[in-house]
Design a protein around this motif. Structure first.
Motif, PDB file in Angstrom:
ATOM      1  N   SER A 224       0.817  -1.197   0.000  1.00  0.00           N
ATOM      2  CA  SER A 224       0.000   0.000   0.000  1.00  0.00           C
ATOM      3  C   SER A 224       0.861   1.261   0.000  1.00  0.00           C
ATOM      4  CB  SER A 224      -0.916  -0.031   1.219  1.00  0.00           C
ATOM      5  OG  SER A 224      -1.882   0.959   1.117  1.00  0.00           O
ATOM      6  N   PHE A 225       1.952   1.245   0.778  1.00  0.00           N
ATOM      7  CA  PHE A 225       2.823   2.417   0.808  1.00  0.00           C
ATOM      8  C   PHE A 225       3.612   2.539  -0.490  1.00  0.00           C
ATOM      9  CE2 PHE A 225       3.089   2.396   5.744  1.00  0.00           C
ATOM     10  CZ  PHE A 225       1.762   2.779   5.782  1.00  0.00           C
ATOM     11  N   ASP A 226       3.923   1.394  -1.084  1.00  0.00           N
ATOM     12  CA  ASP A 226       4.607   1.433  -2.378  1.00  0.00           C
ATOM     13  C   ASP A 226       3.717   2.091  -3.425  1.00  0.00           C
ATOM     14  OD1 ASP A 226       7.118   0.532  -2.118  1.00  0.00           O
ATOM     15  OD2 ASP A 226       6.751  -1.512  -2.777  1.00  0.00           O
ATOM     16  N   GLY A 227       2.439   1.784  -3.341  1.00  0.00           N
ATOM     17  CA  GLY A 227       1.519   2.345  -4.315  1.00  0.00           C
ATOM     18  C   GLY A 227       0.838   3.608  -3.802  1.00  0.00           C
ATOM     19  N   ALA A 228       1.488   4.271  -2.846  1.00  0.00           N
ATOM     20  CA  ALA A 228       0.864   5.421  -2.177  1.00  0.00           C
ATOM     21  C   ALA A 228       0.365   6.472  -3.166  1.00  0.00           C
ATOM     22  CB  ALA A 228       1.858   6.048  -1.206  1.00  0.00           C
ATOM     23  N   LEU A 229       1.120   6.668  -4.231  1.00  0.00           N
ATOM     24  CA  LEU A 229       0.753   7.707  -5.190  1.00  0.00           C
ATOM     25  C   LEU A 229      -0.575   7.351  -5.866  1.00  0.00           C
ATOM     26  CD1 LEU A 229       1.786  10.347  -6.348  1.00  0.00           C
ATOM     27  CD2 LEU A 229       2.896   9.044  -8.159  1.00  0.00           C
ATOM     28  N   VAL A 230      -0.709   6.076  -6.234  1.00  0.00           N
ATOM     29  CA  VAL A 230      -1.943   5.639  -6.877  1.00  0.00           C
ATOM     30  C   VAL A 230      -3.104   5.731  -5.890  1.00  0.00           C
ATOM     31  CG1 VAL A 230      -3.128   3.676  -7.901  1.00  0.00           C
ATOM     32  CG2 VAL A 230      -0.759   4.167  -8.529  1.00  0.00           C
TER      33      VAL A 230
ATOM     34  N   PHE B 123      -1.357   3.790   9.955  1.00  0.00           N
ATOM     35  CA  PHE B 123      -1.432   3.405   8.539  1.00  0.00           C
ATOM     36  C   PHE B 123      -2.164   4.488   7.744  1.00  0.00           C
ATOM     37  CE2 PHE B 123      -3.704   1.462   5.008  1.00  0.00           C
ATOM     38  CZ  PHE B 123      -2.730   0.709   4.403  1.00  0.00           C
ATOM     39  N   HIS B 127      -0.873   7.458   4.784  1.00  0.00           N
ATOM     40  CA  HIS B 127      -1.504   7.765   3.502  1.00  0.00           C
ATOM     41  C   HIS B 127      -1.950   9.220   3.431  1.00  0.00           C
ATOM     42  CE1 HIS B 127      -1.424   4.271   1.051  1.00  0.00           C
ATOM     43  NE2 HIS B 127      -1.940   3.484   1.973  1.00  0.00           N
ATOM     44  N   MET B 131       2.671  13.699  -0.476  1.00  0.00           N
ATOM     45  CA  MET B 131       3.584  12.897  -1.265  1.00  0.00           C
ATOM     46  C   MET B 131       5.036  13.251  -0.946  1.00  0.00           C
ATOM     47  SD  MET B 131       3.756  12.968  -5.264  1.00  0.00           S
ATOM     48  CE  MET B 131       5.041  14.169  -5.066  1.00  0.00           C
ATOM     49  N   GLN B 134       5.955  11.530   2.219  1.00  0.00           N
ATOM     50  CA  GLN B 134       6.093  10.092   1.996  1.00  0.00           C
ATOM     51  C   GLN B 134       7.412   9.771   1.304  1.00  0.00           C
ATOM     52  OE1 GLN B 134       2.626   9.142  -0.280  1.00  0.00           O
ATOM     53  NE2 GLN B 134       1.306   8.956   1.506  1.00  0.00           N
ATOM     54  N   ARG B 139      10.727   3.980   2.298  1.00  0.00           N
ATOM     55  CA  ARG B 139       9.502   3.203   2.319  1.00  0.00           C
ATOM     56  C   ARG B 139       9.514   2.200   3.476  1.00  0.00           C
ATOM     57  NH1 ARG B 139       6.947   3.675  -2.244  1.00  0.00           N
ATOM     58  NH2 ARG B 139       7.525   5.770  -1.799  1.00  0.00           N
ATOM     59  N   PRO B 443       0.273   8.612 -13.101  1.00  0.00           N
ATOM     60  CA  PRO B 443       1.704   8.917 -13.025  1.00  0.00           C
ATOM     61  C   PRO B 443       2.500   8.057 -14.002  1.00  0.00           C
ATOM     62  CG  PRO B 443       1.026   7.615 -11.133  1.00  0.00           C
ATOM     63  CD  PRO B 443      -0.188   7.809 -11.979  1.00  0.00           C
ATOM     64  N   PHE B 447       1.865   2.326 -10.571  1.00  0.00           N
ATOM     65  CA  PHE B 447       2.037   1.189  -9.664  1.00  0.00           C
ATOM     66  C   PHE B 447       0.861   0.227  -9.772  1.00  0.00           C
ATOM     67  CE2 PHE B 447       1.451  -1.011  -5.698  1.00  0.00           C
ATOM     68  CZ  PHE B 447       2.725  -1.409  -5.368  1.00  0.00           C
ATOM     69  N   PHE B 449      -0.945  -3.336  -8.156  1.00  0.00           N
ATOM     70  CA  PHE B 449      -0.985  -4.193  -6.973  1.00  0.00           C
ATOM     71  C   PHE B 449      -0.854  -5.649  -7.406  1.00  0.00           C
ATOM     72  CE2 PHE B 449      -2.904  -0.261  -5.807  1.00  0.00           C
ATOM     73  CZ  PHE B 449      -2.475  -0.053  -4.513  1.00  0.00           C
ATOM     74  N   PHE B 459      -9.739  -0.846  -9.267  1.00  0.00           N
ATOM     75  CA  PHE B 459      -9.286  -0.236  -8.017  1.00  0.00           C
ATOM     76  C   PHE B 459     -10.168   0.928  -7.559  1.00  0.00           C
ATOM     77  CE2 PHE B 459      -6.234   2.534  -5.664  1.00  0.00           C
ATOM     78  CZ  PHE B 459      -6.024   1.688  -4.608  1.00  0.00           C
ATOM     79  N   ARG B 512      -7.087   1.950 -15.692  1.00  0.00           N
ATOM     80  CA  ARG B 512      -7.575   2.168 -14.333  1.00  0.00           C
ATOM     81  C   ARG B 512      -8.094   3.604 -14.167  1.00  0.00           C
ATOM     82  NH1 ARG B 512      -3.293   0.588 -10.005  1.00  0.00           N
ATOM     83  NH2 ARG B 512      -2.101   2.207 -11.027  1.00  0.00           N
TER      84      ARG B 512
END
Lengths: 632, 604
Positions: A224-230, B123, B127, B131, B134, B139, B443, B447, B449, B459, B512
């Motif tokens: 989830s943090f890896d895909g934070a941008l999405v 958590f 989020h 950005m 983050q 990470r 972007p 990314f 999943f 998603f 997506r």
């Protein structure tokens, strides 16, 4: 994170786990016999002194305290002796603790280090195909937490072994003292032992479940943090939190279950020896009345029960850790025993004079094994044949997903083909030595990988014969000298984990310089210059194509979309769906191969054929099942 | 379809070494922590009460021994007295054991519930952070905030905390009982332990330092392992496994040496405690006998004292161990609290916020400036207006500031000065729920999943059926690509989408965003790794389906600019040109003219 402790433990009986756990411990002992011997003998010393202290305390009370209080006079000699004996035992106990804990710690850490080394060595030896089949997270935890788990029971092991010896000694000394008191011991100690065993057997599956959920919670957080941008750009924070919270809730429940079990057993384990002491008081008084024992002996035995309670728990600690250890060991040995090798040959290529190498693909087929056995594997390349003649530049062109990167990987032997051969200078790459292979061909990947090290180290990679001058020359060729010179410490600047302090284009040029620094005779560029200005790219290619003497320094295989790049090529190999559809000069293919022409002239066509827009315009919104309202 | 080089994209999942802890006392941290988790106080009084009763059980046996010896043995053997003493003590033990069970049960339920909430809150908070924030953290260290750090707190509260409370309680109860028997002997015990406590405290500090080094070395080790796994293709391609092995060995041995140093200090601490215990025992015997001879103490009392001394040693030793763990746990707690304390610098106005007006959105930048914290300005005083429903391309050299544009527009970052407005509403006043459903950005690194293509595309809109997803791919002109996948929509894309090529991942990411059906679509070089033919095709279909919405594309390839209604040219943080492509190319010496010439050079 695919293999978890829970799955591998649940599928086995606890007896099996015990046997296998003991086997893992046996392996540890065989690996570090000397340290283990030191730790265990220290632990035995500690145990012996613990038993001895009980008898000294008893003797002190019986032979010093009682007479002194009854007679009202202090026997100085006896008193001094008692004090010295008690303190002496403490000193010996300290020696025991020292040897035991240091030994156990050193043993555990040495084993961890040794197995981390072995596991990471395997990573370096196993072929990339094996790496592909395993998730990054799994490989990281194999080398880290699994190794740690495997050797976790080593920490309390010497204590437990010493305690076993001590228990035997304690029961023996009880028998020497009085058979009736010994029977109390025989009732209490095994019960304590049994309670510990029952505790760890019930605890193991709960711990395993908690461990598995912990890994899952962590996996969700990672992803989830890896895909934070999405997540952010789509506003899915709440849903992601729900996903995380669901698993975190399960983890909480499983930890509460662990806690309840602890709540039952921990107080019981404390109380049992106390009850033993009370039993000793009753039985001892009866035996005292019968004249079978002395007050000193009664007190010794009562004391013994008090001091023995704590060490017995060490046995429980070892047993409790065994399932985790076995699961960890299984996962570690899966790496250590992994088959699949990519052995290098013993042929070296003649490099007496620097000249470009040729590359030949003959009937090369390649595919990936399926992730799960019942799924079909994927064929990536079928019967690919082409040649990059020495000193020539060949462009590899094809639509997205046609297998270009796979060809690039095969060319430098990151993977081996399922069928067919890849040859460098007419020698099958599988027959070449590692040094000859890496000295001949260099790959610059699509996505640059930068080490957490200095700029210099990233370019030179400790390869022999690459000095600062060569590093600068390579940087200059890759047009990276400018930004490197502007860095605070120049070549000595640390670039950070994965090169985070650099921009994408800078990373790309750094990896390009890395390839150039080795003066390869074949350079494979896998769309490696997408972030580099086209003029720079042209200059780089031109520089490689003609060395100072005017002869080409290297052959080049380049994956490209840019027409400017393609135009520099002597030949184009056009791929579609893993097959070579056409080979030839750019102009030829343009005229004869419609797919190729469509691909490389796409932009021009988009310009000259705007009419197409209109057709799409009419079609798209109508067929749309979900784009209901174009205008709101 | 998987490309070997893609492995390099794997971001290492690495827990990291932590920087030195801020100078906050343990007490302060605990107060902050308790303030954050009021659940921890639920029934605390009851739990502590139960704990107190449980502790009393520990002193029961020495008292029983004293009573038995003095009243049932020394003054003539009396089995009746012994039986009474034993029966009463056993009854006490039953009660205390039961209290122990209840206490632990309550404690576990309360602490696990409270910390699960902390975990979930942290958590969500990660989020919610901008950005920028983050990205400024590794990470792996963000992940450990919600995993290992919270685990450390629970570990501490349950194993350490309980043991600490019980042992301190035991210490208190033992001390009270000892005082009741003899204040002189109690002083002897204290005299023996006092120097030890000082030494242990000093060692404690050294140990905290040593554990700090262990953490740091562990971070380095994980980094090295991560590099060897993620960088495997590079290591293979350059034949540098020797160098990599050397680096790994250094990291592995560095961690081992740090661990060994820590355990040496730790062992010294427990040895000091043990020696103190020996001294105390010897002292109690000497003074006890002397006092006994004066008839100040009975035999039973001296004996009970010897038992009590061992009850005194254990908690001191165990507390030493636990305090070590406590240092780690408190540090973990502090790190979690620190994350939670970071105010999101790009905050959701929430209830006070406004909805974006319905319909296509227009864009206005009013005097917008932007600079990364501590960095030079990236955008200088940008003002512009983009009408609704238009398709705009933003072009410029790498580093010109064009990506910053996209990030400000989607409110991934806030401008340093000036304002961004959508249909007249300042962005910072728009509720996130409204903003994210109406404005979507694709972007460059879309990314994916670890799930199927369908699940990834779904998603943003979980309600879509497979048929609708397939229709979306068809509309995007990607039906043939989808059909070529091994299991079509249900093909697994692998960890971070690695089973697909980079270009294919971008296609899924685009689909997506497309099904999310936004009113403003921002494409940040979203098709940079897609082949030209597919890109052109996508361009056309996107144009078709974007009629009716506003599109802003950060363009990598000028084909996008050519197709756009209008082109905005950014150079060194300023807008230097603006207008349709055909107009802009008329000046070959302009920034756009030069960019276009270069583009032509590479494409034909």
């Amino acid at each position: 994170m695919r293999l978890t402790a829970g799955e591998s433990v649940a599928s086995r009986t606890s007896r099996d786990v015990l046997v296998r756990g003991l086997a893992v411990l046996g392996r540890a002992i065989r690996e570090e016999p000397r340290i283990f011997a030191v730790a265990v003998s220290s632990s035995v010393l500690f145990g012996a002194m613990t038993v001895a202290s009980a008898f000294v305390v008893g003797a002190v009370v019986g032979d010093v305290v009682v007479p002194a209080i009854e007679r009202g006079a202090v026997g100085v000699g006896g008193l001094a002796l008692a004090a010295v004996a008690l303190f002496g035992i403490s000193v010996l106990r300290v020696a025991g603790i020292f040897g035991r804990r240091l030994g156990a710690g050193y043993m555990q850490y040495r084993l961890q280090a040794a197995y981390r080394r072995r596991v990471t060595r395997r990573y370096l030896e196993l072929p990339l195909a094996w790496h592909h089949r395993n998730a990054t997270g799994t490989l990281l935890s194999n080398a880290n937490s699994d190794v740690e788990a495997a050797w976790y029971p080593i920490a309390p092991l010497p204590f437990a072994v010493g305690t076993l010896v001590m228990l035997v000694g304690a029961v023996a000394s009880l028998f020497v003292t009085d058979w009736a008191l010994a029977l109390v011991g025989l009732a209490v100690f095994p019960a304590l032992f049994a309670l510990n065993v029952a505790y760890s057997r019930r605890m193991a599956p709960r711990q395993a479940r908690a461990q598995r959920l912990r890994a899952e919670v962590s996996g969700i957080a990672h992803e989830s943090f890896d895909g934070a941008l999405v997540v952010k750009t789509m506003g899915r924070e709440a849903q992601e939190t729900d996903r995380f919270a669901a698993r975190a809730g399960e983890l909480r429940d499983s930890l509460v279950a662990v806690g309840r079990l602890r709540g039952v057993f921990d107080p019981l384990l404390e109380t049992l020896p106390s009850l033993g002491t009370l039993a000793v008081l009753v039985v001892g008084t009866i035996r005292l009345r019968q004249g079978a024992i002395t007050v000193a002996e009664l007190i010794s035995v009562a004391f013994l029960f008090t001091v023995l309670a704590f060490p017995v728990r060490a046995i429980g600690w070892v047993l409790a850790e065994l399932p985790r250890s076995v699961a960890g060991w299984d996962r570690v040995s899966r790496v250590l025993d992994a088959t699949g090798r990519m052995p290098y040959g013993d042929t070296t290529l003649d490099v007496s004079e620097p000249r470009p190498a040729s590359l030949t693909f003959t009937g090369v087929r390649f595919g990936y094994e399926p992730a799960e056995a019942h799924l079909p594997g994927t064929e990536v390349l079928g019967e690919v044949s082409f040649t990059v003649p020495a000193g020539k530049t060949v462009a590899l062109v094809g639509p997205t997903g046609s297998g270009k990167s796979t060809i690039a990987a095969l060319a430098v032997r990151l993977v081996d083909p399922l069928a067919g051969t890849v040859c460098l200078d007419s020698v099958d790459v599988r027959r070449l030595t590692a040094a000859s292979l890496t000295g001949t061909a260099a790959l610059v990947a699509q996505v640059p990988f930068v080490f957490d090290d200095t700029v210099r180290a990233n370019v030179a990679l400790d390869r022999a014969g690459i000095g600062d001058d060569d590093v600068w020359a390579a940087l200059r060729l890759a047009e990276a000298d400018g930004f490197v010179a502007a860095l605070p410490d120049g070549l000595d600047t640390m670039v950070g984990e994965r090169g985070t302090s650099l921009s994408g284009g800078q990373r790309q040029r750094l990896t390009l310089a890395r390839a150039l620094a080795g003066r390869p005779r074949l350079l494979v560029l896998d769309d490696a210059t997408s972030a580099v200005d086209p003029r720079v790219e042209a200059a780089i290619l031109a520089g490689l194509r003609s060395s100072a003497a005017g002869a080409p320094a290297a052959s080049i295989l380049v994956v490209a979309y840019r027409r400017a790049t393609i135009a520099l090529a002597d030949e184009v190999v056009y791929l579609e769906q893993g097959r070579v559809l056409a080979r030839g000069r750019h102009t030829e293919l343009l005229a004869t191969v419609p797919g190729y022409a469509d691909l490389v002239t796409a932009y021009e066509q988009a310009e000259v054929d705007p009419a197409k827009d209109e057709t799409y315009d009419e079609v798209a919104p109508v067929t749309s099942g979900l784009k209901i309202e174009v205008d709101r | 379809m998987t490309t070997t080089t893609d492995t390099a994209r794997k971001t290492a999942t690495v827990e990291t070494a932590e920087a030195p802890e801020p100078p906050e006392t343990t007490w302060q941290t605990m107060r902050r922590g308790l303030a954050l988790s009021p659940e921890l106080r639920v029934g605390l009084a009851g739990t502590l009460g139960l704990a107190l009763v449980y502790m009393v059980g520990r002193a029961a046996v020495p008292v029983a021994v004293q009573q038995g010896i003095d009243n049932g043995i020394v003054d003539g053997l009396d089995l009746g007295v012994i039986w009474t003493v034993v029966a009463v003590t056993a009854a006490v033990l039953v009660v205390t054991t039961l209290c122990g069970y209840l206490m632990m049960r309550r404690l576990f339920t309360v602490s696990e519930t409270a910390l699960a909430n902390v975990r979930i809150r942290a958590f969500r908070h990660v989020h919610d952070l901008s950005m920028l924030h983050q990205q400024s953290e590794r990470r792996g260290s963000l992940v450990s905030r919600v995993t290992s750090d919270v685990d450390q707190i629970t570990q501490f509260l349950q194993w350490g905390g309980v043991i600490l409370v019980i042992n301190l309680g035991q210490l208190a109860v033992t001390t009270l009982v000892m005082f009741a028997y003899s204040w002189q002997l109690t002083l002897v015990v204290f005299a023996a332990f006092l120097p030890a406590v000082f030494v242990i405290r000093r060692l404690q500090r050294r140990l905290a330092g040593a554990y700090g080094v262990v953490r740091q070395r562990t971070g380095a080790l994980l980094g090295a392992i991560g590099e060897s796994v993620v960088g495997a293709p590079v290591i293979r391609a350059y034949g540098i496994s020797g160098r990599t092995a050397r680096r790994l060995d250094e990291a592995i041995d560095g961690q081992r040496r740090a661990q060994q140093r820590a355990i040496r200090i730790s062992v010294m601490g427990s040895s000091v405690g043990e020696l103190a215990a020996g001294l105390a025992l010897a002292g109690v015997v000497v003074l006890g006998v002397t006092l006994g001879a004066d008839r100040t103490l009975s035999i039973g009392e001296v004996t009970a004292f010897l038992f009590l001394v061992t009850l005194f040693i254990q908690p001191v030793q165990i507390a030493t161990e636990v305090l070590n763990e406590a240092q780690n746990a408190i540090a973990g707690w502090r790190r979690v609290l620190d994350v939670l304390d970071v105010e999101p610098d790009v905050a959701d106005p929430g209830e006070q916020g406004r909805e974006l007006p319905a319909g296509p959105l227009d864009i206005r930048f009013a005097g917008v400036r932007f600079a990364y914290p501590g960095g030079p300005p990236v955008l200088h005083d940008v003002s512009l207006e983009i009408p609704a429903k238009s398709r705009v391309a933003v072009v410029g050299e790498t580093g010109s500031g064009k990506t910053t544009f996209a990030k400000l527009l989607t409110r991934l970052m806030d401008p340093t000065a000036g304002q961004v407005l959508l249909s007249g509403v300042p962005l910072e006043r728009v509720r996130f729920a409204s903003l994210r459903s109406r404005v979507v950005m694709v972007p460059q690194d879309g990314f994916l999943f670890d799930a199927t293509v369908a699940e990834n595309v779904r998603f943003a809109r979980p309600e879509l059926t497979d048929e609708q997803l397939a229709a979306a791919f068809t509309e995007l002109g990607l039906a043939d690509w989808l059909d070529a996948l091994p299991s079509g929509l249900h093909t697994c894309v692998g960890e971070r989408g690695e089973a697909l090529s980079v270009g294919e991942r971008q296609l899924v990411a685009l689909a997506r965003a497309y099904v999310a059906d936004p009113d403003l679509l921002v494409l940040d070089e979203a098709t940079s790794a897609v082949d030209p033919a597919t890109e052109v095709r996508l361009q056309r279909t996107l144009d078709a389906v974007t009629r009716g919405r506003t599109t802003l594309a950060i363009a990598h390839r000028l084909s996008t600019a050519q197709a756009a209604d209008e082109v905005i040219v950014v150079d060194r943080g300023r807008i230097v040109q603006r207008g349709p492509h055909d107009e802009l190319v008329r000046d070959p010496e302009s920034v756009y003219g030069l960019l276009y010439a270069s583009w032509l050079e590479q494409t034909r």
